[in-house]
Structure formats: C-alpha cells, structure tokens
Write a protein that holds these residues in place. Structure first.
Motif, PDB file in Angstrom:
ATOM      1  N   TRP A   9       0.824  -1.194   0.000  1.00 12.82           N
ATOM      2  CA  TRP A   9       0.000   0.000   0.000  1.00 12.82           C
ATOM      3  C   TRP A   9       0.868   1.257   0.000  1.00 12.82           C
ATOM      4  O   TRP A   9       1.892   1.317   0.676  1.00 12.82           O
ATOM      5  CB  TRP A   9      -0.926   0.023   1.224  1.00 12.82           C
ATOM      6  CG  TRP A   9      -1.979  -1.039   1.187  1.00 12.82           C
ATOM      7  CD1 TRP A   9      -1.995  -2.218   1.887  1.00 12.82           C
ATOM      8  CD2 TRP A   9      -3.177  -1.037   0.409  1.00 12.82           C
ATOM      9  NE1 TRP A   9      -3.115  -2.936   1.595  1.00 12.82           N
ATOM     10  CE2 TRP A   9      -3.868  -2.240   0.690  1.00 12.82           C
ATOM     11  CE3 TRP A   9      -3.736  -0.136  -0.499  1.00 12.82           C
ATOM     12  CZ2 TRP A   9      -5.079  -2.548   0.098  1.00 12.82           C
ATOM     13  CZ3 TRP A   9      -4.944  -0.444  -1.085  1.00 12.82           C
ATOM     14  CH2 TRP A   9      -5.601  -1.637  -0.793  1.00 12.82           C
ATOM     15  N   SER A  20      -4.045   4.066  -1.626  1.00 14.46           N
ATOM     16  CA  SER A  20      -4.830   3.964  -0.394  1.00 14.46           C
ATOM     17  C   SER A  20      -5.588   5.238  -0.058  1.00 14.46           C
ATOM     18  O   SER A  20      -6.261   5.312   0.966  1.00 14.46           O
ATOM     19  CB  SER A  20      -3.936   3.558   0.783  1.00 14.46           C
ATOM     20  OG  SER A  20      -2.919   4.500   1.018  1.00 14.46           O
ATOM     21  N   HIS A  39      -9.245   4.834   0.759  1.00 13.00           N
ATOM     22  CA  HIS A  39      -9.666   4.270   2.046  1.00 13.00           C
ATOM     23  C   HIS A  39     -10.506   5.262   2.846  1.00 13.00           C
ATOM     24  O   HIS A  39     -11.460   4.887   3.522  1.00 13.00           O
ATOM     25  CB  HIS A  39      -8.452   3.844   2.871  1.00 13.00           C
ATOM     26  CG  HIS A  39      -7.714   2.687   2.293  1.00 13.00           C
ATOM     27  ND1 HIS A  39      -6.522   2.231   2.801  1.00 13.00           N
ATOM     28  CD2 HIS A  39      -7.996   1.873   1.244  1.00 13.00           C
ATOM     29  CE1 HIS A  39      -6.094   1.211   2.095  1.00 13.00           C
ATOM     30  NE2 HIS A  39      -6.968   0.974   1.140  1.00 13.00           N
TER      31      HIS A  39
END
Length: 322
Positions: A302, A307, A310
């Motif tokens: 990641w 990411s 997220h």
C-alpha cells in the motif's frame, strides 16, 4: 475526564489527513492524534528524497499538488500536505502518542500520553516508518550506527558502511559517495533490489562496477565495533575500517497497537490485519484501518497513491450507521 468525539483518527500522514477531511465534510466530530510532526514519516525521509510517483497521484481529493519537478520531492510534499491540513482547518493534536485503544459498551476509550478520549469509531492510519528492522548484531547500539538517513554532509571524508539494497540504501550510498564519503555497501542478496527507482538503478550499478562504491553481495554484518565492522562474505570473514554504519534495512508497522486493540491477523506470519476491503472495518466493530498499515509486514503493498480511497470508503460506511 474523557474528551468525547465521534471519531478518533490515529496518525496524521497523508491518509490520516484524507480521513480527517472526509470526516469534516460529513460534519462528524473528529480529532486526529499524531505522535510526531505533521506527516511525520515524510518529515523523516532524506532531505533530497524524490517520490516514485508523479504529484497528481499524491493528491488528496481534487486539491492540486503543483510541483516544479516531474516527480515531487520531500519538501514539496511537506508543503502540500501542510497546506491541505491548514487550509481545511483540520483538527490535529501533534506530539500526542496513543498508548491504548479499548472498547466497552459500544464505545472506544483511547489513552494518549496527554489525554483520555471516548469515541464511537476509531481509524488507525499509522503507516510503517516508526520501527526500524534491526540487524541484531553486537555493537548495533553504538552511537555511530543509525537506522535513519537524513543527509550526506556528516559522512563526508568518512568510512561509511551502508546496509541494504533498497531505494533508501541506494540513495544514501550515492549521496554519501558524491559528498566525499568512502562507501561500502553490505547487501544480503545477490543484486541491487528490484524495486529501486528505474532512473537511479543504472547509477548505482555503474558506480559499483567502476569501483567508486564497494559492494559485498550475499554478505551480512557479524559485529560492529568502535572503529571497524566485521562482515561475513562468500569469500570469508573480512574486517572493514569504519566510522559510521547506516543500516537501512526497512521498517515495520506498530503491530502491537493493533494487537492490543484486539485486531486479528493472517496466520502466514506477515501480520496482515483482518478487515473488510469494502469498508476497511476490522474484526472489531467500529475500528477501521487506512493506508499502509493495512498491509501488515508487506509494507510495499500500500502507498499514498492506492490507499487514498480508504478515507471515503470508511466515512461512507460510518455515516451509513451513525
């Protein structure tokens, strides 16, 4: 007395900032707790570090990241994320380390080194740059040994051993060499790392080939002493005159914080935490993960680039149930 919040976010890196911005846009009562400076991991990068990615892949939402270089450097990233945090008036307590996260009666209690908080939800976005992977050899605690590299100037005209063959090790070796340091690389494998930046790799390979930088492959340090380093090589044990050891052998996330909070992990030894990929919620209801921490010991899985999403996943789920 506890300070009450809807959400406590642990970690003020780029993903923590993205989570905070998403919370604010959803009118959630949140607070970010960061044990160091803003974007502490990036702050600890080498002064001249250049990102692998282009600036648009490091952006939060639609806030433009303008760089004067094809690939932005550390200082540009610090400036960008600082401006994102300040212009959006993100609520962050810096230099406040979280010690424990516990849950009871559908609420979390978070103890830091300064305060106690209660929250309905918790997001952990602590990255992986805090705990160096050590060599576990005698002498590693000597003052001349460091697991972080900032700049080359202190190593000018010194005999420097650089341990590792990753991006950080290669960058350090090249910079120290060009500032007049005498560099020897100790590399456990048989080649420079596969993930080394494509525009840097030919440089280190050529410097090793011409003898400007010495490299011992398939080798490991046996012991570090005040003025020498003892190394096991395929040709036998050697002793190198040495002033400094820059051991850039990687870093691991704060697994203990997750374990103590009750998060479970994969059983393959990689400590990959269990979470729902659609919501980022862990096996503990209301406790979420964001960013690099999701990969456990697989710290190359990641990045900021992949990411950033997220934050929106988490807040979408949180707002659907609060």
């Amino acid at each position: 007395m506890s300070i009450e919040k809807d959400i406590i976010i642990i970690g003020a890196g780029p993903i923590g900032i993205a989570c905070a911005k998403a919370c604010k846009e959803s009118n959630l009562n949140y607070l970010v707790l960061e044990k160091g400076s803003l974007t502490n991991s990036i702050y600890n990068y080498p002064l001249n570090m250049t990102f692998f990615s282009t600036s648009e892949k490091l952006e939060i939402d639609d806030i433009p990241f303008i760089s004067s270089n094809p690939k932005p450097n550390r200082n540009e990233a610090l400036e960008y994320y600082r401006r994102v945090a300040s212009s959006n008036d993100i609520a962050i307590n810096l230099y406040e380390a979280v010690d424990t996260i516990t849950k009871a009666d559908h609420k979390f209690t978070i103890h830091s080194n300064k305060n106690q908080y209660t929250a309905k939800k918790v997001i952990i976005s602590t990255g992986f740059y805090d705990i160096p992977i050590t060599l576990n050899v005698p002498g590693e605690n000597l003052p001349k040994v460091t697991h972080y590299y900032k700049e080359a100037h202190p190593y000018s005209m010194q005999n420097v051993v650089v341990v590792g063959a990753s991006n950080s090790s290669v960058d350090a070796a090249l910079e120290i060499y060009r500032k007049g340091g005498h560099v020897t690389m100790i590399i456990r494998g048989d080649a420079i790392g596969e993930r080394v930046k494509y525009w840097v790799k030919p440089d280190i390979v050529n410097r090793i080939a011409e003898g400007a930088i010495t490299a011992h492959f398939n080798s490991e340090i046996e012991e570090i002493q005040d003025d020498v380093v003892i190394v096991n090589t395929p040709e036998g044990q050697i002793t190198l005159k040495n002033d400094y050891v820059v051991a850039l052998t990687g870093y691991i996330p704060n697994i203990k914080l997750l374990e103590d909070a009750g998060i479970t992990f994969s059983d393959d030894g990689k400590y990959i935490p269990n979470y729902d990929e659609d919501t980022m919620e862990t096996n503990i209801e209301g406790l979420y993960l964001a960013g690099v921490i999701c990969g456990g010991m697989e710290t190359h899985k990641w990045f900021i680039e992949n990411s950033r999403i997220h934050a929106k996943k988490i807040i979408k789920h949180v707002t659907s149930i609060l």
